[in-house]
Design an enzyme around this catalytic site. Structure first.
Site, PDB file in Angstrom:
ATOM      1  CB  CYS A   1      -7.096 -15.786  18.338  1.00  0.00           C
ATOM      2  SG  CYS A   1      -7.024 -14.743  16.880  1.00  0.00           S
TER       3      CYS A   1
ATOM      4  NE  ARG B   1      -2.890  -0.625   3.420  1.00  0.00           N
ATOM      5  CZ  ARG B   1      -3.115  -1.809   3.955  1.00  0.00           C
ATOM      6  NH1 ARG B   1      -3.720  -2.761   3.263  1.00  0.00           N
ATOM      7  NH2 ARG B   1      -2.723  -2.071   5.186  1.00  0.00           N
TER       8      ARG B   1
ATOM      9  CD  GLU C   1       2.163 -20.563   5.629  1.00  0.00           C
ATOM     10  OE1 GLU C   1       2.638 -19.545   6.182  1.00  0.00           O
ATOM     11  OE2 GLU C   1       1.988 -21.654   6.227  1.00  0.00           O
TER      12      GLU C   1
END
Lengths: 442, 442
Positions: free
Chosen positions: B44, B23, B34
């Site tokens: 979470c 951005r 990954e």
């Protein structure tokens, strides 16, 4: 027996001061004069009592006259203080039940005379079906009317905190409720577009909101407004309050914003040894840096603590207020703090604002509800000036306290973004909505 | 095409940095490696998914690989970065699916490798019925087991946040759940007497808590502990996490607290042009003034924002953390911030504390529930060092944010008492419980 403290008033400002002073200096002789029949009553609980949420009126009494007396305060109910002679250190009290007047001397005096609902001089305003909301006696009368099946059409005049809460209270009993507001929004302490969310929430639960509507009077169970009178079995006034400062004024004590009693940071009035706390008294607004009149229990209690400590020989200061307040309309919670846009303009700030929509907790956690957060910052410094929250889900409004604490500490939007706030999916999105709003400002 | 940014990792730390950098500087070429099959997943949320509160695993994915790709990030799943050559600005990646290894150059590098559940080297810890909680793959396996009627006896090893949340998740399915904790309290980030309220809340909903109990190993659906083995269809490890910092270490990058990757306030590691954010990375604790390792999504997101802004050519600093965290056990909410008593001792503070019992809202308003608040202040300065809240009623734990904001701003107990916090009977007593605790300290 030590010196004599006399307090005028029986609620948070007066009795809180008395209790704190007595804790600080147990040698004080304390006399309290209260015009009505109650002490230490939680007026803010009245709408919830009227709405049937709270079972007993007694539970709204934080401390009875008897409890105050056991702590050593000579409480004299139905006594009105009619004059104060500062030179002679004597006041004149009228025992309303026995219709006799007598003098009492004092060393120090506390004016905790509170505030009363505004009653503009409209034709018919003293009619029996037009009610203010102030004392527990009012609460009892309003509750009886609410549960009475004859009371089906209720008109609330004024769309502020009390107006909204009373509207909801009568709606809970199934009454048809119309809120009539002269301005072009409810909740004038919010910015217009935030207040619009509140109006929508009211309409959703079936409360009619008529904005820009002036009341011209009351007549035979009718509220006279432009464009057709409104039939009403009951009218509730929610037009705000005005401080009971006539006694102070007549004593020559200086008044401030909206005729509230002027005090210094120790809560002392312009007269030495005369103190004031609570709804009758002015506060200093830490953001606008002006005197304001904010009649709230939180402010009253904090002022009373400071006044009492000083009377008891200590040294304490009340730094001021920033106008934090919350309420709700059914499930929609509303919180505000600091300055709104009009207030920021009025105080001479050049400001910017951001408004975001987030959710009360993680979007993927069940029952996530929209919450709108608005923040206002000073343009050049990025310092936070104000915040407003409207949304659903329990605990939403209380989040305004984070913004309040940030404003209190003169934090910037950038600092708020980095602040270590708590997160777990049932409680918050990972970026707290308040921080999402702050990010919008960067 | 501008310079190349390579990020190692697919979750908040890594991908948050990548997105923010892009951005700030859209000319960046961004590649993300990954090791697993997901990106930007909300770990979470796993306990709440396993407990059946969240319907779909997909909803825990904040942004899919496809969404990241559409924003211009070249996401390479099931790729493990095995080595970094800082001199040549090249890393070695292994494509796990195709079992091939190749080199990729970079100008700037982000290590967002996260953390993994601690698995102490106990006999049998690699048995199939012993599970960590980390990835959405784990979530899926655990959910299948939870809804399976064969999984009736669950042992949770460790009484921290994840342990408690997983215990409740399985309890929701009607399993018999035992939490085994080697220490003498659950929730070691709370003081012992506050943690005792949490244990009581667990016992009330039928979760057995065994404190001071060491696990010696796992064997054929049994957990081996002193005083009799515990039969278990499933074991969940909740022993905390350790940073995935081996790649950084092997690259010669400096490590800090608990082997987390050391960073400066701009999130740059000891190697120029190599940045880090998220669970693999150290934070600075603003109260103890020491490096700490706190693996939380909030911290990861804030660090990633700062790292990304700096990579994109801006200048941002992450001031640090104060250890704010919340969770719940059914209706009992738990919040903490700043230092606990042992942490304050460890950090060399001379402190005092106060603990009070109040209610979540006005005592007279229906369904008022007890809430316990503890505050810790430095003795000489009265500055707030820490706060803990345990109690019932929605929104209770989130109140810790006020204490967090107060600690962040180095407020004293006296300043907290005067703070303009919000009040209305459905939301709070007139003295917010946090302020009642602060008054106790005066």
């Amino acid at each position: 027996m030590g010196s004599r403290l006399v307090v005028v008033g029986g609620n948070a400002g007066a009795m809180g001061t008395a209790a704190q002073a007595l804790r600080a200096d147990p040698s004080l002789e304390v006399i309290a004069f209260e015009r009505g029949g109650w002490t230490s009553s939680a007026a803010c609980g009245i709408p919830f009592f009227v709405g049937g949420e709270i079972d007993s009126l007694d539970s709204l009494v934080a401390r009875t006259p008897e409890e105050h007396r056991r702590r050593g305060i000579d409480v004299r109910l139905r006594h009105e203080v009619t004059a104060v002679d500062l030179d002679r250190r004597v006041l004149e009290a009228r025992d309303l039940e026995n219709a006799r007047t007598y003098e009492t001397g004092f060393d120090q005096l506390v004016l905790g005379t509170g505030a009363r609902p505004l009653r503009p001089p409209l034709p018919g305003i003293d009619a029996a079906f037009v009610h203010g909301v102030q004392t527990l006696d009012d609460a009892e009368v309003l509750f009886r009317k609410a549960e009475n099946q004859d009371c089906r059409r209720v008109v609330v005049v004024g769309g502020g905190y009390i107006g909204l809460e009373m509207a909801e209270a009568f709606k809970r009993w199934g009454a048809s409720v119309i809120v009539v507001e002269a301005g072009d929004q409810v909740m004038r302490s919010l910015d217009p577009e935030m207040a619009a969310f509140v109006s929508e929430a009211m309409e959703r639960i079936g409360i009619e909101v008529r904005l820009g509507t002036h009341v011209n009077g009351f007549d035979d169970h009718r509220v006279i407004v432009e464009g057709g009178d409104l039939p009403a079995d009951l009218v509730v006034l929610g037009l705000g309050v005005t401080p009971n400062s006539e006694l102070a004024r007549d004593t020559g004590i200086e008044l401030g914003a909206r005729n509230a009693i002027k005090v210094d940071r120790r809560q002392q009035t312009s007269a030495a040894g005369v103190w004031s706390a609570g709804d009758c008294c002015e506060s200093y607004h830490l953001v606008s840096e002006r005197g304001v009149h904010i009649a709230l229990g939180t402010v009253a209690n904090r002022q009373a603590r400071v006044a009492g400590l000083n009377i008891g020989g200590g040294r304490a200061e009340f730094p001021g207020v920033i106008g934090t307040a919350i309420t709700r309309v059914c499930e929609t919670e509303i919180g505000r703090t600091g300055l709104s846009e009009p207030e920021a303009t009025e105080a001479g700030f050049d400001f910017e604002s951001a408004r975001i929509i987030s959710t009360n907790h993680a979007g993927y956690y069940p029952d996530a509800r929209p919450i709108v957060v608005k923040l206002i910052v000073e343009r050049a410094t990025r310092r936070l000036l104000g915040g407003q929250i409207v949304g659903g889900g329990p605990g939403v409004a209380k989040r305004i306290d984070v913004v309040a604490t940030a404003i209190w500490n003169r934090m910037t939007a950038e600092e708020l973004v980095n602040l270590d706030l708590s997160y777990a999916p049932p409680f918050s999105p990972v970026w707290d909505p308040v921080q999402t709003a702050a990010r919008q400002l960067l």
